[in-house]
Design an enzyme around this catalytic site. Structure first.
Site, PDB file in Angstrom:
ATOM      1  N   ASP A  13       0.820  -1.226   0.000  1.00  0.00           N
ATOM      2  CA  ASP A  13       0.000   0.000   0.000  1.00  0.00           C
ATOM      3  C   ASP A  13       0.848   1.269   0.000  1.00  0.00           C
ATOM      4  OD1 ASP A  13      -2.335  -1.586   0.279  1.00  0.00           O
ATOM      5  OD2 ASP A  13      -1.918  -1.751   2.424  1.00  0.00           O
ATOM      6  N   HIS A  41      -4.335  -1.877  -6.082  1.00  0.00           N
ATOM      7  CA  HIS A  41      -3.626  -0.655  -6.464  1.00  0.00           C
ATOM      8  C   HIS A  41      -4.677   0.376  -6.809  1.00  0.00           C
ATOM      9  CE1 HIS A  41       0.149  -2.959  -7.972  1.00  0.00           C
ATOM     10  NE2 HIS A  41       0.075  -2.878  -6.668  1.00  0.00           N
TER      11      HIS A  41
HETATM   12  P1  GDP Z   1      -0.414   0.331  -3.768  1.00  0.00           P
HETATM   13  O1  GDP Z   1      -1.068  -0.967  -3.515  1.00  0.00           O
HETATM   14  O2  GDP Z   1       1.031   0.337  -3.360  1.00  0.00           O
HETATM   15  O3  GDP Z   1      -0.645   0.856  -5.157  1.00  0.00           O
HETATM   16  O4  GDP Z   1      -1.095   1.379  -2.791  1.00  0.00           O
HETATM   17  P2  GDP Z   1      -2.642   1.727  -2.650  1.00  0.00           P
HETATM   18  O5  GDP Z   1      -3.200   2.037  -3.962  1.00  0.00           O
HETATM   19  O6  GDP Z   1      -3.354   0.742  -1.825  1.00  0.00           O
HETATM   20  O7  GDP Z   1      -2.537   3.029  -1.743  1.00  0.00           O
HETATM   21  C1  GDP Z   1      -2.136   4.169  -2.228  1.00  0.00           C
HETATM   22  C2  GDP Z   1      -3.277   5.179  -2.018  1.00  0.00           C
HETATM   23  O8  GDP Z   1      -2.722   6.429  -1.831  1.00  0.00           O
HETATM   24  C3  GDP Z   1      -4.182   5.317  -3.227  1.00  0.00           C
HETATM   25  O9  GDP Z   1      -5.469   5.671  -2.804  1.00  0.00           O
HETATM   26  C4  GDP Z   1      -3.551   6.447  -4.007  1.00  0.00           C
HETATM   27  O10 GDP Z   1      -4.463   7.153  -4.825  1.00  0.00           O
HETATM   28  C5  GDP Z   1      -3.072   7.307  -2.884  1.00  0.00           C
HETATM   29  N1  GDP Z   1      -1.836   8.036  -3.171  1.00  0.00           N
HETATM   30  C6  GDP Z   1      -0.739   7.623  -3.855  1.00  0.00           C
HETATM   31  N2  GDP Z   1       0.222   8.568  -3.810  1.00  0.00           N
HETATM   32  C7  GDP Z   1      -0.287   9.595  -3.072  1.00  0.00           C
HETATM   33  C8  GDP Z   1       0.241  10.845  -2.619  1.00  0.00           C
HETATM   34  O11 GDP Z   1       1.376  11.203  -2.879  1.00  0.00           O
HETATM   35  N3  GDP Z   1      -0.578  11.602  -1.829  1.00  0.00           N
HETATM   36  C9  GDP Z   1      -1.837  11.231  -1.493  1.00  0.00           C
HETATM   37  N4  GDP Z   1      -2.553  12.038  -0.717  1.00  0.00           N
HETATM   38  N5  GDP Z   1      -2.359  10.059  -1.896  1.00  0.00           N
HETATM   39  C10 GDP Z   1      -1.593   9.256  -2.657  1.00  0.00           C
END
Ligand code: GDP
Length: 425
Positions: A13, A41
């Site tokens: 995440d 994701h």
């Molecule tokens: P992944 O499984 O590693 O892709 O992570 P997730 O998708 O579960 O979690 C990442 C969450 O954080 C998602 O809702 C993204 O839209 C959000 N996100 C990613 N980068 C950023 C950021 O720099 N700032 C903010 N506020 N949200 C972010």
């Protein structure tokens, strides 16, 4: 463009989806090489907001070929639902832009059920499974008791193979767990309902990757979860059942000869962890609730509140080492904007001794965090586009993480959208 892997450095995440979405512009092929639909994701782009579970994050870019490699847990039921949902949001998914390895194994109906039955048996000693059947799937794969996706093209052999598996699995379901077994007709119906739908996407993707490499096309390897969930290097047994490390990418993609030059490790500006297991720098109470709310830390698949804490340098440095990451993308820095003082875990104390080393899993419960505080910047940074324009306190925070982890931070993400990214190279 040299081949590249995008991997998680911590517990998952970290924001890999948004980084892959950004990177896909520069690559011809995106491959998922491990894991299943048990994590998600989240990608936000001009086409909307998407929660991907199995589909590679390059699915939104025209001209990019997306592949599910042999290393993934191919869940036909959930994959078909995800294809339909994503198509309903206007995304084109065809056998030209999405391909499934004929050597990927099928996650069968009993895998999800076995996950449920085993968590029930474990009662309060459970591992916090997402109950997507991933652990039973991988155990069966390594016992050579799954079906390869390509077998769908050999119906007679497939039925014989299914009969053998059914006989064995029904013994386990009925005698070990006292559950109901499956009938061959039920399995045939499952094949008709789901596997037939995904069949047009199945092909020899290993050959496609080898050919692509010969002709100079670039490949992006997309991982699920993070270093600390890696079956071999992570916080066993609170790991996932596959290898989340970049080293597994050539194997799980079906192109063993792939030479990966760049490994981009994604690190979140603070820590989160879903489910059970040791989490040394966990925050509790109001402090945790504020961070959880600011970062919207709720599971993409399960909606479960994530456990939260400050950035953990000890775990992050270890995560970077096991991934052999060549650079870091630091995400969600904007989430920390509300804090007056920003905590960071710089060391652990284990049995009264300070250490920089990430302990053996069994010793993790004895580790206590050493916390250092940084000045907060107390202003919205989500519209900052360049490194120079970041507040000095934010720069100091990033530079500290870079120094302590011995890895260059080349991307700083300050928001979830495509252009909320500061590129430092
Ligand atoms: P992944 O499984 O590693 O892709 O992570 P997730 O998708 O579960 O979690 C990442 C969450 O954080 C998602 O809702 C993204 O839209 C959000 N996100 C990613 N980068 C950023 C950021 O720099 N700032 C903010 N506020 N949200 C972010």
């Amino acid at each position: 463009m040299p081949h590249c892997a995008i991997v998680g450095i911590n517990w998952g995440d970290e924001g890999k989806g948004r980084m892959v979405d950004y990177f896909t512009e520069k690559f011809d092929i995106v491959v998922r090489y491990q894991g299943g639909g048990n994590a998600g994701h989240t990608v936000i782009n001009e086409e909307g907001k998407f929660a991907l579970h199995l589909l590679p994050s390059g699915i939104f870019r025209k001209g990019v070929v997306n592949i599910l490699g042999n290393g993934v847990a191919l869940d036909p039921e959930n994959l078909w639902k995800e294809i339909c949902d994503t198509r309903a949001q206007g995304v084109e998914i065809t056998p030209d832009n999405f391909k499934i390895s004929d050597r990927s194994s099928l996650l069968l109906p009993w895998h999800r059920e076995l996950d449920e039955l085993e968590e029930k048996r474990l009662a309060n000693k459970k591992y916090g499974s997402t109950k997507q059947g991933i652990a039973p799937f991988y155990s069966d794969k390594y016992q050579k008791k799954t079906i390869l996706a390509g077998e769908l093209f050999y119906p007679d052999e497939l039925i014989e193979h299914l009969k053998d598996l059914l006989e064995w699995k029904n013994l386990i379901l009925t005698r070990v767990y006292g559950a109901k077994g499956y009938t061959l007709d039920e399995l045939k119906a499952w094949i008709d309902n789901y596997c037939e739908k995904i069949k047009p996407f199945i092909s020899n993707t290993g050959a496609i990757l080898r050919e692509a490499d010969k002709t100079g096309r670039s490949i992006l390897f997309e991982a699920q979860l993070g270093s600390l969930r890696d079956l071999d290097c992570g916080i066993y047994p609170y790991t996932t059942s596959s290898n989340t490390t970049a080293a597994f990418a050539p194997v799980g993609s079906g192109y063993g000869g792939a030479k990966i030059k760049d490994v981009v490790g994604v690190v979140k500006a603070y820590s989160t962890c879903v489910g059970e297991g040791p989490f040394v720098c966990e925050m509790f109470g109001e402090e945790a609730e504020r961070l959880r709310t600011a970062g919207q830390e709720y599971g993409a698949k399960t909606g479960r509140p994530r456990r939260v804490g400050p950035l953990d340098i000890v775990a992050t440095r270890y995560g970077i080492e096991v991934q052999a990451a060549t650079e870091i993308a630091l995400t969600k820095l904007d989430v920390l904007s509300y804090m007056d003082k920003i905590p960071v875990c710089t060391k652990y104390i284990v049995d009264g001794k300070e250490t920089d080393e990430f302990p053996f899993p069994a010793a993790l419960n004895r580790a206590r965090p050493v916390i250092k505080y940084f000045e907060g910047w107390r202003k919205d940074i989500s519209s900052v586009k360049t490194w120079e324009d970041l507040p000095i306190q934010a720069k100091e925070y990033v530079q500290f993480v870079e120094k302590e982890t011995h890895c260059p931070i080349t991307y700083v993400s300050v928001g979830p959208e495509r252009d909320h990214l500061i590129v430092r190279k």
